[in-house]
Design a protein around this motif. Structure first.
Motif, short mmCIF file in Angstrom:
data_model
loop_
_atom_site.label_atom_id
_atom_site.label_comp_id
_atom_site.label_asym_id
_atom_site.label_seq_id
_atom_site.Cartn_x
_atom_site.Cartn_y
_atom_site.Cartn_z
N UNK A 1 0.83 -1.20 0.00
CA UNK A 1 0.00 0.00 0.00
C UNK A 1 0.87 1.26 0.00
N UNK A 2 2.01 1.18 0.70
CA UNK A 2 2.88 2.35 0.76
C UNK A 2 3.49 2.64 -0.60
N UNK A 3 3.75 1.60 -1.39
CA UNK A 3 4.32 1.83 -2.71
C UNK A 3 3.30 2.52 -3.61
N UNK A 4 2.02 2.15 -3.48
CA UNK A 4 0.98 2.81 -4.27
C UNK A 4 0.86 4.28 -3.86
N UNK A 5 0.95 4.54 -2.57
CA UNK A 5 0.91 5.93 -2.09
C UNK A 5 2.11 6.71 -2.62
N UNK A 6 3.27 6.06 -2.65
CA UNK A 6 4.46 6.71 -3.19
C UNK A 6 4.28 7.01 -4.68
N UNK A 7 3.67 6.09 -5.41
CA UNK A 7 3.41 6.31 -6.84
C UNK A 7 2.40 7.44 -7.01
N UNK A 8 1.36 7.45 -6.17
CA UNK A 8 0.35 8.50 -6.26
C UNK A 8 0.96 9.88 -6.07
N UNK A 9 1.98 9.97 -5.23
CA UNK A 9 2.67 11.25 -5.04
C UNK A 9 3.38 11.71 -6.30
N UNK A 10 3.66 10.79 -7.20
CA UNK A 10 4.37 11.11 -8.44
C UNK A 10 3.43 11.33 -9.62
N UNK A 11 2.16 11.25 -9.37
CA UNK A 11 1.17 11.51 -10.43
C UNK A 11 0.76 12.97 -10.32
#
Length: 192
Positions: A1-11
């Motif tokens: 879940x943290x990796x998805x949140x990290x990716x969302x920060x890059x969108x």
């Protein structure tokens, strides 16, 4: 879940599109930005303007502050916790050349070109991040619609309450006028 949140920060939202920049994708796929861009250029027919575009200097200048803050925050997270799931940038920040921005369709097309296991895993995570953002946006639009409906109801109720107050005021005025009429001093002949 943290990796998805990290990716969302890059969108980022640029030109009305949600996009991921080339250097962010390079880090996620664990390839050099140069290598990623060369792969895209070799397959340029697969990337029309609605799949990928290059940022202008002004767009990148505006976005640069947000990107720098993201780097600083993530660097702090990495030094605070030794988690492999927090995405970091290897050694240096992206160069100052205008990066390419990939839409969700561009990222999907890119996944067909990069066939490493890491690229496949990251592409799945990126698609999940885009879906999660879309779900959040739909919830927000539903909330906005509900607020609009509530506001319309309240406006309607205000008009109805105003009409009720006016009617009550009229009734009180009529009652006061009737009382005043009943208590008036009588003139004329008294027949008692």
């Amino acid at each position: 879940m943290q990796i998805i949140r990290s990716i969302q920060n890059r969108i980022y939202e640029i030109r009305g599109e949600r996009v991921i920049l080339d250097f962010d994708l390079a880090v996620l796929y664990e390839v050099e930005t140069r290598t990623l861009n060369q792969t895209v250029k070799r397959n340029s027919k697969r990337f029309p303007a609605d799949f990928m575009f290059q940022l202008t200097r002004q767009e990148f200048a505006v976005l640069r502050q947000e990107i720098d803050k993201l780097y600083d925050d993530e660097y702090q997270q990495v030094t605070d916790m030794s988690s492999q799931f927090v995405m970091t940038y290897p050694g240096k920040r992206p160069k100052t050349a205008q990066p390419y921005a990939f839409t969700e369709q561009g990222v999907a097309m890119l996944s067909g070109l990069l066939n490493s296991d890491k690229a496949i895993q990251m592409n799945i995570a990126i698609m999940r991040a885009f879906v999660e953002i879309r779900r959040i946006m739909l919830q927000q639009s539903d909330l906005a619609e509900q607020l609009t409906q509530i506001q319309e109801r309240i406006t309607g109720h205000d008009a109805q309450l105003s009409a009720i107050y006016d009617a009550i005021e009229n009734l009180l005025d009529e009652k006061a006028a009737q009382k005043k009429w009943d208590n008036r001093q009588r003139i004329g002949f008294n027949t008692k």
